[in-house]
Design a protein around this motif. Sequence first.
Motif, short mmCIF file in Angstrom:
data_model
loop_
_atom_site.label_atom_id
_atom_site.label_comp_id
_atom_site.label_asym_id
_atom_site.label_seq_id
_atom_site.Cartn_x
_atom_site.Cartn_y
_atom_site.Cartn_z
N ARG A 74 53.99 63.62 -18.35
CA ARG A 74 52.39 63.35 -18.00
C ARG A 74 51.84 63.87 -19.25
NH1 ARG A 74 50.67 61.96 -12.78
NH2 ARG A 74 52.22 61.83 -11.47
N GLU A 76 52.76 64.32 -22.53
CA GLU A 76 53.15 63.87 -23.51
C GLU A 76 52.41 62.28 -23.38
OE1 GLU A 76 54.71 64.51 -26.07
OE2 GLU A 76 55.80 66.14 -25.54
N ASP A 77 52.50 61.57 -22.17
CA ASP A 77 51.63 60.43 -22.16
C ASP A 77 49.96 60.68 -22.08
OD1 ASP A 77 53.80 59.14 -21.32
OD2 ASP A 77 53.40 58.98 -18.92
N THR A 80 49.46 61.18 -25.95
CA THR A 80 49.72 59.58 -26.67
C THR A 80 48.43 59.02 -26.40
OG1 THR A 80 52.10 59.58 -26.58
CG2 THR A 80 50.87 57.51 -26.77
N GLN A 81 47.80 58.99 -25.29
CA GLN A 81 46.55 58.17 -24.87
C GLN A 81 45.35 58.77 -25.61
OE1 GLN A 81 46.08 55.34 -23.23
NE2 GLN A 81 48.42 55.18 -23.20
#
Length: 307
Positions: A74, A76-77, A80-81
Motif C-alpha cells: 500500500r 509503494e502504491d 507511485t500515485q
Amino acid sequence: MDIRRLRYFLVVAEQKHFTRAAEKIGIRQPPLSMQIRQLEEAVGAQLFTRHAKGVELTAAGRVFQETALDIVGRFEDALTQVRRHAAGQTGRLRLGFAGATYFHPAIPLIIRAYRSAYPDVVLSPEQSNTPALLAGLREGRLDVAFIRPPVLEDGLLSVRACLDEDMVIALPADHALRDQDAVPLDAIAGENLILFPRDIGPGLYDSIVSACNEAGVSPKLGQEASQIVSIIPLVAAGFGVSIVPRSVGSIRNEGAVYRPIAGQSPRAPIAIATRTDDRAKLVTSFVISAIQTARRTAPADSTSESG
C-alpha cells in the motif's frame, strides 16, 4: 516502527539468511541484524528462528509477513500515485471551450493526443464564452481554456497562441451569391448581418466588424444569435447572412451554405489560457502537448468547404 524496517524484514524472510539479505539490501550484516532485533522488540514477538544455516520465520513471523506485505504494498502504491500526480500523469483537468472553438478540426486531435499520453488524467470539459471562461480561470473553477483572443492583460492569466483559421460567409441556401466560388465582403453590403452579442466574444466580434469596415461596408446588424453555433439556423431560416470561423462550416444545415471570402479575410485565432500562478504539472503538460499537436496539424484554411 518505520517502513524501512518492514522492508528489511521482508528481504530477510525471502532470503532466509542475514548475510544474503544484507547484500541484497546494500548494507552490512550487523546493522541489519540490529534492525530486525529492534523490530522484534517493537512488535513484542520473535519473528525469526536463528540457526547455523540461516533463519526461518516463526509462527508469529508468518502472520507478521502477511501484514508487512500489505503495508509495504500500500505504501509503494501511495508513493507511485503521489509521484505520478506530481508529474502530471494523474488527476482531473477542468477544460473550457469558447466560441465554438471545439469545431476546429485540430481540437479533437489535441484532446486525443493528450488522452493517449496521459490516460489516467480525467478531463472535465465545459463549453461557454470567452469572458465567462476567463472568469472561471481567475476564480479557480477551471484549469485551462481554449479562448478567442485578445485578452485584457491583468497579470492573472497566461495566454498562448495555439491555432488560427480564416473566416467564411454563411449564406441562405437560396441566396443569389451561393454559386460564387468566393464572395467579397462588399457584396453583402445592405444585407442583415447576424452576429452574436459582443460581450460573449469581443475579439471575434471586433475582427468581423473591422474587416467589414476595411472593405467599405457598414454592417447592418440584424437578428442577434445567442452564441456562434446559433447563427447557422438563423441564416438557414433566412434572417440574414453571417461571417463565421471556417470550422463552423462543419455544422451541416440544408438551408445554409458557406463560401470563402474573396480578398483579405478576417482571422479567428484560438489561444490557450491558464492562470499565471498555476504551475501544476497537470496544467503545463497539457499546454505543452496541445501546442505540439497544434503545430503538427495542417492549417485550418485547408479544411473542406461545404454547400
